[in-house]
Scaffold this motif. Structure first.
Motif, mmCIF file in Angstrom:
data_model
loop_
_atom_site.group_PDB
_atom_site.id
_atom_site.type_symbol
_atom_site.label_atom_id
_atom_site.label_comp_id
_atom_site.label_asym_id
_atom_site.label_seq_id
_atom_site.Cartn_x
_atom_site.Cartn_y
_atom_site.Cartn_z
ATOM 1 N N UNK A 199 -5.267 9.237 10.911
ATOM 2 C CA UNK A 199 -4.039 9.183 10.103
ATOM 3 C C UNK A 199 -4.398 8.507 8.778
ATOM 4 N N UNK A 200 -3.560 8.691 7.771
ATOM 5 C CA UNK A 200 -3.916 8.157 6.445
ATOM 6 C C UNK A 200 -2.751 7.423 5.785
ATOM 7 N N UNK A 201 -3.128 6.508 4.904
ATOM 8 C CA UNK A 201 -2.181 5.879 3.984
ATOM 9 C C UNK A 201 -2.805 6.010 2.600
ATOM 10 N N UNK A 237 4.519 3.584 6.716
ATOM 11 C CA UNK A 237 3.217 2.957 7.001
ATOM 12 C C UNK A 237 3.210 2.368 8.409
ATOM 13 N N UNK A 238 4.302 1.691 8.768
ATOM 14 C CA UNK A 238 4.366 1.084 10.107
ATOM 15 C C UNK A 238 4.303 2.173 11.175
ATOM 16 N N UNK A 239 4.957 3.305 10.908
ATOM 17 C CA UNK A 239 4.935 4.423 11.872
ATOM 18 C C UNK A 239 3.503 4.947 12.052
ATOM 19 N N UNK A 240 2.788 5.102 10.922
ATOM 20 C CA UNK A 240 1.414 5.629 10.979
ATOM 21 C C UNK A 240 0.486 4.645 11.696
ATOM 22 N N UNK A 241 0.720 3.337 11.476
ATOM 23 C CA UNK A 241 -0.170 2.315 12.055
ATOM 24 C C UNK A 241 0.119 2.054 13.527
ATOM 25 N N UNK A 242 1.375 2.242 13.929
ATOM 26 C CA UNK A 242 1.777 1.874 15.283
ATOM 27 C C UNK A 242 1.005 2.693 16.319
ATOM 28 N N UNK A 275 2.934 -4.078 6.723
ATOM 29 C CA UNK A 275 3.210 -2.940 7.617
ATOM 30 C C UNK A 275 2.675 -3.230 9.024
ATOM 31 N N UNK A 276 1.495 -3.842 9.119
ATOM 32 C CA UNK A 276 0.938 -4.156 10.453
ATOM 33 C C UNK A 276 1.860 -5.152 11.161
ATOM 34 N N UNK A 311 -2.765 -2.192 15.368
ATOM 35 C CA UNK A 311 -4.190 -1.928 15.607
ATOM 36 C C UNK A 311 -4.881 -3.231 16.011
ATOM 37 N N UNK A 312 -5.897 -3.131 16.881
ATOM 38 C CA UNK A 312 -6.591 -4.362 17.277
ATOM 39 C C UNK A 312 -7.553 -4.833 16.184
ATOM 40 N N UNK A 313 -8.040 -3.909 15.341
ATOM 41 C CA UNK A 313 -9.014 -4.280 14.304
ATOM 42 C C UNK A 313 -8.580 -3.740 12.945
#
Ligand SMILES: NC(=O)c1ccc[n+]([C@@H]2O[C@H](COP(=O)([O-])OP(=O)(O)OC[C@H]3O[C@@H](n4cnc5c(N)ncnc54)[C@H](OP(=O)(O)O)[C@@H]3O)[C@@H](O)[C@H]2O)c1
Length: 303
Positions: free
Chosen positions: A32-34, A52-57, A96-97, A104-106
């Motif tokens: 996925x991209x931002x 962004x939060x949706x893409x990262x989740x 966003x994270x 994400x863990x990392x």
């Protein structure tokens, strides 16, 4: 449950991002991209906090590469964009994270080996390296400070102090290769400044390695352990690109030429001696540890 591993690449449209996207996909990851343009359901734009939060989740890894190219004249306007494009995107990613239910863990955030001082006397490791001074160092410090200040308790954050990345189509290699083809590929300045580099495949592999090694914390130098002088580097570039001779370029001519081609001499005259101590201590194995072989592989690789 979807078992596909997911990585988010921010600033994915450039040289490194294009390479990483292809390699992650080849290895079976969903990407996925931002970026400045949020495209499709797997992409979000920097201005879109909820997107962004949706893409990262639910993603397990995020790699932030966003930043305006530093290959330009350092006018006040360009300096502002170079700084802001790194600091504001890093801060936005942190916000966003923090909104994610499954973060994400990392989080690996690009930084630069240029953060260290001009070094001709000894290598600069994460443990004993001395930070430098000047605009590009200020950018790197602010970039890392933005990462440091992000509050993401469920996400390990690592700034990647990346040396000059070599690969086909890479912005940093192209001018050296072009000069060599024109017969101008001699050493630059006095030629004794160090050249720290890493093959783009080893950048990809170090990202996968750092994600897996959960005990590694703090800044990580991403560079090949084989650091050469500018003289040696240009010799190997000439060999890789079939140039039989190369006229050296003195510092004064570089300074005049840099104005003409709208770039900065720091990019070739600063002595970068980046020691990847954390990767070496953790047992990272390089696929391209030698510059000569790496350049031959790049020169021979197909577009
Ligand atoms: N290449 C190297 O040798 C090297 C060495 C050390 C560190 N780095 C760092 O690693 C990162 C990636 O390097 P790269 O060589 O792939 O750079 P690049 O080709 O210039 O790509 C950088 C990406 O950043 C995004 N971007 C550009 N201008 C921006 C702006 N004004 N605001 C927000 N985003 C912007 C773009 O992605 P979108 O179009 O998707 O928005 C662009 O594709 C950079 O931050 C660079 O400083 C690179």
């Amino acid at each position: 449950m979807d078992s596909t591993r997911t990585v988010v690449l921010a600033g994915a449209s450039g040289f490194i991002g294009t390479y990483l996207r292809r390699r992650f996909q080849e290895d079976g990851w969903m990407v996925r991209t931002i970026g400045r343009k949020g495209t499709g359901s797997a992409g979000a734009a920097w201005a879109d906090d909820a997107g962004m939060a949706r893409v990262l989740n639910g993603a397990e890894l995020v790699v932030n590469l966003a930043g305006r190219s530093v290959s330009c004249r350092y006018s006040e306007r360009n300096k502002g964009v170079i700084m802001d494009s790194r600091v504001s995107t890093t801060k936005a990613l942190g916000r966003a994270i923090a909104r994610c239910q499954e973060p994400p863990s990392t989080w690996l955030n690009a930084s630069t080996g240029t953060i260290y001082r001009d070094a001709r006397d000894r290598p600069q490791s994460e443990f004993d390296g001395e930070l430098g001074t000047g605009f590009s160092v200020d950018v790197a410090k602010a970039w890392e400070a933005a990462l440091e200040s992000a509050v993401t308790p469920g996400t390990r954050k690592i700034p990647l102090r990346i040396a000059i990345v070599l690969g086909r189509g890479g912005g940093a290699l192209a001018p050296f290769a072009n000069l060599a083809r024109l017969g101008l590929g001699g050493h630059m300045g006095d030629g004794w400044q160090k050249f720290s580099w890493v093959h783009v495949e080893d950048l990809y592999r170090s990202i996968r390695f750092l994600h897996a090694r959960t005990g590694i914390a703090g800044p990580v130098n991403v560079a090949s352990p084989e650091v050469v002088s500018n003289r040696e580097m240009m010799h190997l570039v000439r060999r890789a690109y079939g140039a039989r001779f190369g006229i050296p370029t003195p510092g004064w001519l570089l300074r005049a030429g840099a104005i003409l081609i709208r770039t900065e001499t720091e990019l070739v005259l600063k002595s970068r001696w980046v020691q990847p101590q954390k990767l070496l201590d953790a047992g990272f194995v390089y696929s391209q540890p030698e510059l000569g072989q790496a350049l031959l592989q790049i020169a021979r690789s197909r577009p």
